[in-house]
Every structure is written in structure tokens, then in C-alpha cells.
Motif scaffolding. Structure first.
Motif, PDB file in Angstrom:
ATOM      1  N   GLY A  96       0.832  -1.195   0.000  1.00 11.53           N
ATOM      2  CA  GLY A  96       0.000   0.000   0.000  1.00 11.53           C
ATOM      3  C   GLY A  96       0.867   1.246   0.000  1.00 11.53           C
ATOM      4  O   GLY A  96       2.063   1.196  -0.293  1.00 11.53           O
ATOM      5  N   LYS A  97       0.268   2.387   0.370  1.00 10.25           N
ATOM      6  CA  LYS A  97       0.956   3.665   0.316  1.00 10.25           C
ATOM      7  C   LYS A  97       0.706   4.447   1.598  1.00 10.25           C
ATOM      8  O   LYS A  97      -0.425   4.658   1.990  1.00 10.25           O
ATOM      9  CB  LYS A  97       0.406   4.446  -0.881  1.00 10.25           C
ATOM     10  N   PRO A  98       1.778   4.881   2.257  1.00 10.48           N
ATOM     11  CA  PRO A  98       1.592   5.721   3.449  1.00 10.48           C
ATOM     12  C   PRO A  98       1.074   7.114   3.083  1.00 10.48           C
ATOM     13  O   PRO A  98       1.299   7.601   1.966  1.00 10.48           O
ATOM     14  CB  PRO A  98       3.000   5.829   4.049  1.00 10.48           C
ATOM     15  N   ALA A  99       0.420   7.752   4.022  1.00 10.79           N
ATOM     16  CA  ALA A  99      -0.055   9.122   3.828  1.00 10.79           C
ATOM     17  C   ALA A  99       1.121  10.041   3.534  1.00 10.79           C
ATOM     18  O   ALA A  99       2.206   9.892   4.093  1.00 10.79           O
ATOM     19  CB  ALA A  99      -0.782   9.602   5.081  1.00 10.79           C
ATOM     20  N   GLY A 100       0.911  10.962   2.613  1.00 13.47           N
ATOM     21  CA  GLY A 100       1.928  11.950   2.287  1.00 13.47           C
ATOM     22  C   GLY A 100       2.989  11.477   1.311  1.00 13.47           C
ATOM     23  O   GLY A 100       3.852  12.246   0.910  1.00 13.47           O
ATOM     24  N   ILE A 101       2.922  10.233   0.911  1.00 16.64           N
ATOM     25  CA  ILE A 101       3.874   9.666  -0.047  1.00 16.64           C
ATOM     26  C   ILE A 101       3.190   9.597  -1.419  1.00 16.64           C
ATOM     27  O   ILE A 101       2.073   9.121  -1.546  1.00 16.64           O
ATOM     28  CB  ILE A 101       4.333   8.246   0.379  1.00 16.64           C
ATOM     29  N   ARG A 102       3.881  10.054  -2.409  1.00 13.20           N
ATOM     30  CA  ARG A 102       3.364  10.045  -3.776  1.00 13.20           C
ATOM     31  C   ARG A 102       3.200   8.600  -4.267  1.00 13.20           C
ATOM     32  O   ARG A 102       4.104   7.782  -4.144  1.00 13.20           O
ATOM     33  CB  ARG A 102       4.371  10.800  -4.648  1.00 13.20           C
ATOM     34  N   CYS A 103       2.037   8.280  -4.809  1.00 13.10           N
ATOM     35  CA  CYS A 103       1.800   6.949  -5.362  1.00 13.10           C
ATOM     36  C   CYS A 103       2.749   6.714  -6.534  1.00 13.10           C
ATOM     37  O   CYS A 103       2.947   7.591  -7.383  1.00 13.10           O
ATOM     38  CB  CYS A 103       0.353   6.815  -5.824  1.00 13.10           C
ATOM     39  N   ILE A 104       3.315   5.531  -6.598  1.00 13.65           N
ATOM     40  CA  ILE A 104       4.240   5.184  -7.672  1.00 13.65           C
ATOM     41  C   ILE A 104       3.537   5.197  -9.040  1.00 13.65           C
ATOM     42  O   ILE A 104       4.185   5.344 -10.074  1.00 13.65           O
ATOM     43  CB  ILE A 104       4.902   3.822  -7.379  1.00 13.65           C
ATOM     44  N   GLN A 105       2.217   5.081  -9.035  1.00  5.95           N
ATOM     45  CA  GLN A 105       1.460   5.062 -10.290  1.00  5.95           C
ATOM     46  C   GLN A 105       1.017   6.449 -10.745  1.00  5.95           C
ATOM     47  O   GLN A 105       0.314   6.587 -11.741  1.00  5.95           O
ATOM     48  CB  GLN A 105       0.241   4.142 -10.140  1.00  5.95           C
ATOM     49  N   LEU A 106       1.466   7.489 -10.050  1.00  4.94           N
ATOM     50  CA  LEU A 106       1.167   8.862 -10.445  1.00  4.94           C
ATOM     51  C   LEU A 106       2.268   9.329 -11.392  1.00  4.94           C
ATOM     52  O   LEU A 106       3.444   9.314 -11.037  1.00  4.94           O
ATOM     53  CB  LEU A 106       1.110   9.741  -9.191  1.00  4.94           C
ATOM     54  N   ASP A 107       1.892   9.723 -12.603  1.00  4.23           N
ATOM     55  CA  ASP A 107       2.916  10.099 -13.582  1.00  4.23           C
ATOM     56  C   ASP A 107       3.401  11.546 -13.377  1.00  4.23           C
ATOM     57  O   ASP A 107       2.945  12.238 -12.453  1.00  4.23           O
ATOM     58  CB  ASP A 107       2.450   9.842 -15.021  1.00  4.23           C
ATOM     59  N   ASP A 108       4.301  11.985 -14.215  1.00  5.94           N
ATOM     60  CA  ASP A 108       4.889  13.324 -14.082  1.00  5.94           C
ATOM     61  C   ASP A 108       3.868  14.445 -14.269  1.00  5.94           C
ATOM     62  O   ASP A 108       4.106  15.576 -13.859  1.00  5.94           O
ATOM     63  CB  ASP A 108       6.037  13.512 -15.079  1.00  5.94           C
ATOM     64  N   SER A 109       2.740  14.137 -14.882  1.00  4.48           N
ATOM     65  CA  SER A 109       1.669  15.121 -15.060  1.00  4.48           C
ATOM     66  C   SER A 109       0.609  15.003 -13.970  1.00  4.48           C
ATOM     67  O   SER A 109      -0.469  15.590 -14.071  1.00  4.48           O
ATOM     68  CB  SER A 109       0.999  14.929 -16.433  1.00  4.48           C
ATOM     69  N   ASN A 110       0.910  14.207 -12.940  1.00  2.00           N
ATOM     70  CA  ASN A 110      -0.018  13.943 -11.828  1.00  2.00           C
ATOM     71  C   ASN A 110      -1.308  13.270 -12.297  1.00  2.00           C
ATOM     72  O   ASN A 110      -2.397  13.572 -11.814  1.00  2.00           O
ATOM     73  CB  ASN A 110      -0.342  15.215 -11.037  1.00  2.00           C
ATOM     74  N   LEU A 111      -1.168  12.354 -13.229  1.00  2.00           N
ATOM     75  CA  LEU A 111      -2.289  11.547 -13.695  1.00  2.00           C
ATOM     76  C   LEU A 111      -2.014  10.094 -13.340  1.00  2.00           C
ATOM     77  O   LEU A 111      -0.873   9.641 -13.367  1.00  2.00           O
ATOM     78  CB  LEU A 111      -2.474  11.695 -15.209  1.00  2.00           C
ATOM     79  N   CYS A 112      -3.070   9.358 -13.006  1.00  2.00           N
ATOM     80  CA  CYS A 112      -2.938   7.952 -12.610  1.00  2.00           C
ATOM     81  C   CYS A 112      -2.660   7.073 -13.827  1.00  2.00           C
ATOM     82  O   CYS A 112      -3.435   7.063 -14.793  1.00  2.00           O
ATOM     83  CB  CYS A 112      -4.214   7.491 -11.915  1.00  2.00           C
ATOM     84  N   LYS A 113      -1.586   6.324 -13.756  1.00  2.00           N
ATOM     85  CA  LYS A 113      -1.235   5.399 -14.841  1.00  2.00           C
ATOM     86  C   LYS A 113      -2.191   4.206 -14.893  1.00  2.00           C
ATOM     87  O   LYS A 113      -2.260   3.511 -15.896  1.00  2.00           O
ATOM     88  CB  LYS A 113       0.190   4.873 -14.656  1.00  2.00           C
ATOM     89  N   LEU A 114      -2.929   3.963 -13.784  1.00  2.00           N
ATOM     90  CA  LEU A 114      -3.833   2.817 -13.709  1.00  2.00           C
ATOM     91  C   LEU A 114      -5.293   3.182 -13.945  1.00  2.00           C
ATOM     92  O   LEU A 114      -6.155   2.319 -13.892  1.00  2.00           O
ATOM     93  CB  LEU A 114      -3.711   2.145 -12.334  1.00  2.00           C
ATOM     94  N   PHE A 115      -5.568   4.448 -14.205  1.00  2.00           N
ATOM     95  CA  PHE A 115      -6.956   4.886 -14.360  1.00  2.00           C
ATOM     96  C   PHE A 115      -7.654   4.038 -15.423  1.00  2.00           C
ATOM     97  O   PHE A 115      -7.154   3.863 -16.520  1.00  2.00           O
ATOM     98  CB  PHE A 115      -7.017   6.369 -14.742  1.00  2.00           C
ATOM     99  N   GLY A 116      -8.809   3.494 -15.061  1.00  2.00           N
ATOM    100  CA  GLY A 116      -9.595   2.678 -15.980  1.00  2.00           C
ATOM    101  C   GLY A 116      -9.119   1.248 -16.126  1.00  2.00           C
ATOM    102  O   GLY A 116      -9.684   0.487 -16.896  1.00  2.00           O
ATOM    103  N   GLN A 117      -8.074   0.862 -15.380  1.00  2.00           N
ATOM    104  CA  GLN A 117      -7.548  -0.497 -15.469  1.00  2.00           C
ATOM    105  C   GLN A 117      -7.959  -1.308 -14.241  1.00  2.00           C
ATOM    106  O   GLN A 117      -8.190  -0.754 -13.163  1.00  2.00           O
ATOM    107  CB  GLN A 117      -6.027  -0.465 -15.594  1.00  2.00           C
ATOM    108  N   THR A 118      -8.009  -2.607 -14.395  1.00  2.00           N
ATOM    109  CA  THR A 118      -8.434  -3.480 -13.296  1.00  2.00           C
ATOM    110  C   THR A 118      -7.432  -3.515 -12.144  1.00  2.00           C
ATOM    111  O   THR A 118      -7.808  -3.844 -11.028  1.00  2.00           O
ATOM    112  CB  THR A 118      -8.671  -4.921 -13.798  1.00  2.00           C
ATOM    113  N   GLN A 119      -6.190  -3.153 -12.373  1.00  2.00           N
ATOM    114  CA  GLN A 119      -5.175  -3.161 -11.315  1.00  2.00           C
ATOM    115  C   GLN A 119      -5.327  -1.982 -10.357  1.00  2.00           C
ATOM    116  O   GLN A 119      -4.725  -1.949  -9.294  1.00  2.00           O
ATOM    117  CB  GLN A 119      -3.749  -3.117 -11.896  1.00  2.00           C
ATOM    118  N   ARG A 120      -6.106  -0.996 -10.737  1.00  2.00           N
ATOM    119  CA  ARG A 120      -6.309   0.185  -9.884  1.00  2.00           C
ATOM    120  C   ARG A 120      -7.057  -0.238  -8.622  1.00  2.00           C
ATOM    121  O   ARG A 120      -8.076  -0.925  -8.693  1.00  2.00           O
ATOM    122  CB  ARG A 120      -7.120   1.218 -10.656  1.00  2.00           C
ATOM    123  N   PRO A 121      -6.564   0.143  -7.449  1.00  2.00           N
ATOM    124  CA  PRO A 121      -7.242  -0.227  -6.209  1.00  2.00           C
ATOM    125  C   PRO A 121      -8.687   0.280  -6.176  1.00  2.00           C
ATOM    126  O   PRO A 121      -8.980   1.393  -6.629  1.00  2.00           O
ATOM    127  CB  PRO A 121      -6.407   0.459  -5.120  1.00  2.00           C
TER     128      PRO A 121
END
Length: 84
Positions: A26-51
């Protein structure tokens, strides 16, 4: 309200206790998700792997405020209040 593309506050401020690809504990509070790209968009958006918890988040003015900075502060404050 619609999500402000590129904000990323909901992918930084809260903790996520379920596994995320690349973050199996998982991800601790205040830590940037590894799936957040350089434009601050989710790389997993719309995918089944997204929590599931990510898909349940809905942008509202009381949580996201009027700016990206305000969103980060509000979500961080809510995270701190619920984990006190």
C-alpha cells in the motif's frame, strides 16, 4: 465537481492500505503513489489493477477545495484526523 486533471492530491495525501502495483504494502499518507505520472495523472486509471478505494474517491469541493494546494491540505487534514 469534476476532478482537476493534474492535481494529484488524492494520490499523495491519503494512505492506501491495499496493494498497488509497485507498492505491494500500500501507500503511506503523504507519499506520492508510484502510479502517479509526471503530469499527476494515474497510470492505472480505468484499469483493473487500480485499487478499488481509488475508484470510489469522488471529487467534491469540501474535500478538494478550489485549488490543487488546497486539495492537498484538506485531504492531508482529513487523513490526520481519521488516523489520530
Amino acid at each position: 465537481m469534476n476532478c482537476r486533471l493534474g492535481c494529484g492530491a488524492c494520490c499523495i495525501a491519503p494512505s492506501i492500505t491495499t496493494a498497488i502495483p509497485g507498492m505491494p504494502e500500500g501507500k503511506p499518507a503523504g507519499i506520492r503513489c508510484i502510479q502517479l505520472d509526471d503530469s499527476n495523472l494515474c497510470k492505472l486509471f480505468g484499469q483493473t489493477q487500480r485499487p478499488a478505494v481509488c475508484g470510489l474517491f469522488a471529487a467534491t469541493e469540501d474535500v478538494c477545495g478550489k485549488t490543487d494546494t488546497e486539495a492537498l491540505w484538506l485531504i492531508s487534514s482529513l487523513e490526520a484526523a481519521t488516523n489520530a
